[in-house]
Motif scaffolding. Structure first.
Motif, PDB file in Angstrom:
ATOM      1  N   PRO A   1      30.169  48.722  36.528  1.00 24.11           N
ATOM      2  CA  PRO A   1      30.345  47.931  35.309  1.00 24.11           C
ATOM      3  C   PRO A   1      31.481  46.912  35.466  1.00 24.11           C
ATOM      4  N   TRP A   2      31.468  45.876  34.659  1.00 27.42           N
ATOM      5  CA  TRP A   2      32.441  44.789  34.792  1.00 27.42           C
ATOM      6  C   TRP A   2      33.862  45.255  34.523  1.00 27.42           C
ATOM      7  N   TYR A   3      34.037  46.260  33.671  1.00 28.63           N
ATOM      8  CA  TYR A   3      35.375  46.696  33.275  1.00 28.63           C
ATOM      9  C   TYR A   3      36.035  47.640  34.274  1.00 28.63           C
ATOM     10  N   VAL A   4      35.370  47.963  35.376  1.00 26.84           N
ATOM     11  CA  VAL A   4      35.962  48.850  36.376  1.00 26.84           C
ATOM     12  C   VAL A   4      37.169  48.199  37.062  1.00 26.84           C
ATOM     13  N   ALA A   5      37.272  46.882  36.990  1.00 26.95           N
ATOM     14  CA  ALA A   5      38.384  46.173  37.627  1.00 26.95           C
ATOM     15  C   ALA A   5      39.722  46.522  36.982  1.00 26.95           C
ATOM     16  N   PHE A   6      39.722  46.718  35.677  1.00 23.81           N
ATOM     17  CA  PHE A   6      40.990  46.957  34.988  1.00 23.81           C
ATOM     18  C   PHE A   6      41.680  48.264  35.390  1.00 23.81           C
ATOM     19  N   PRO A   7      41.002  49.405  35.375  1.00 19.18           N
ATOM     20  CA  PRO A   7      41.711  50.626  35.796  1.00 19.18           C
ATOM     21  C   PRO A   7      42.011  50.678  37.293  1.00 19.18           C
ATOM     22  N   VAL A   8      41.106  50.131  38.109  1.00 20.54           N
ATOM     23  CA  VAL A   8      41.332  50.188  39.558  1.00 20.54           C
ATOM     24  C   VAL A   8      42.517  49.308  39.943  1.00 20.54           C
ATOM     25  N   LEU A   9      42.481  48.061  39.533  1.00 15.78           N
ATOM     26  CA  LEU A   9      43.559  47.145  39.900  1.00 15.78           C
ATOM     27  C   LEU A   9      44.843  47.449  39.132  1.00 15.78           C
ATOM     28  N   GLY A  10      44.730  47.748  37.856  1.00 17.75           N
ATOM     29  CA  GLY A  10      45.921  48.080  37.062  1.00 17.75           C
ATOM     30  C   GLY A  10      46.591  49.358  37.539  1.00 17.75           C
ATOM     31  N   GLY A  11      45.783  50.371  37.807  1.00 15.16           N
ATOM     32  CA  GLY A  11      46.345  51.622  38.323  1.00 15.16           C
ATOM     33  C   GLY A  11      46.961  51.445  39.699  1.00 15.16           C
ATOM     34  N   GLY A  12      46.290  50.677  40.543  1.00 14.82           N
ATOM     35  CA  GLY A  12      46.834  50.419  41.886  1.00 14.82           C
ATOM     36  C   GLY A  12      48.147  49.666  41.840  1.00 14.82           C
ATOM     37  N   LEU A  13      48.229  48.661  40.971  1.00 16.42           N
ATOM     38  CA  LEU A  13      49.482  47.911  40.849  1.00 16.42           C
ATOM     39  C   LEU A  13      50.594  48.749  40.222  1.00 16.42           C
ATOM     40  N   GLY A  14      50.222  49.629  39.293  1.00 15.96           N
ATOM     41  CA  GLY A  14      51.221  50.527  38.700  1.00 15.96           C
ATOM     42  C   GLY A  14      51.787  51.498  39.730  1.00 15.96           C
TER      43      GLY A  14
END
Length: 86
Positions: A35-48
């Protein structure tokens, strides 16, 4: 001889971006549907996590540098009255 010091936070930030690219590459080839929204947790979590690891590595380097420092906290920088750096 190393050209630069190891930065684990940058490594994790890059790996999270590569993981996100792999997810969307798999979606583009039809291997799975992401899904299109998978970018937010993957990239946000990785950057966190990368930020946290960077902070921990900074604290370790700072503590190590302080313990290896040969400066005496009691003695002044110069006893001759001149504050020039030599």
């Amino acid at each position: 001889m190393l050209l630069h010091e190891f930065r684990p936070g940058r490594l994790l930030a890059g790996l999270s971006a590569l993981a996100l690219a792999a997810v969307y590459a798999g979606d583009a080839t039809g291997a799975w549907t992401a899904p299109w929204y998978v970018a937010f947790p993957v990239l946000g979590g990785g950057l966190g996590v990368a930020g946290l690891v960077t902070w921990v590595a900074y604290r370790i380097r700072r503590r190590t540098a302080r313990s290896l420092s040969s400066d005496s906290m009691d003695a002044p920088a110069s006893s001759s009255g001149s504050q020039d750096i030599r």
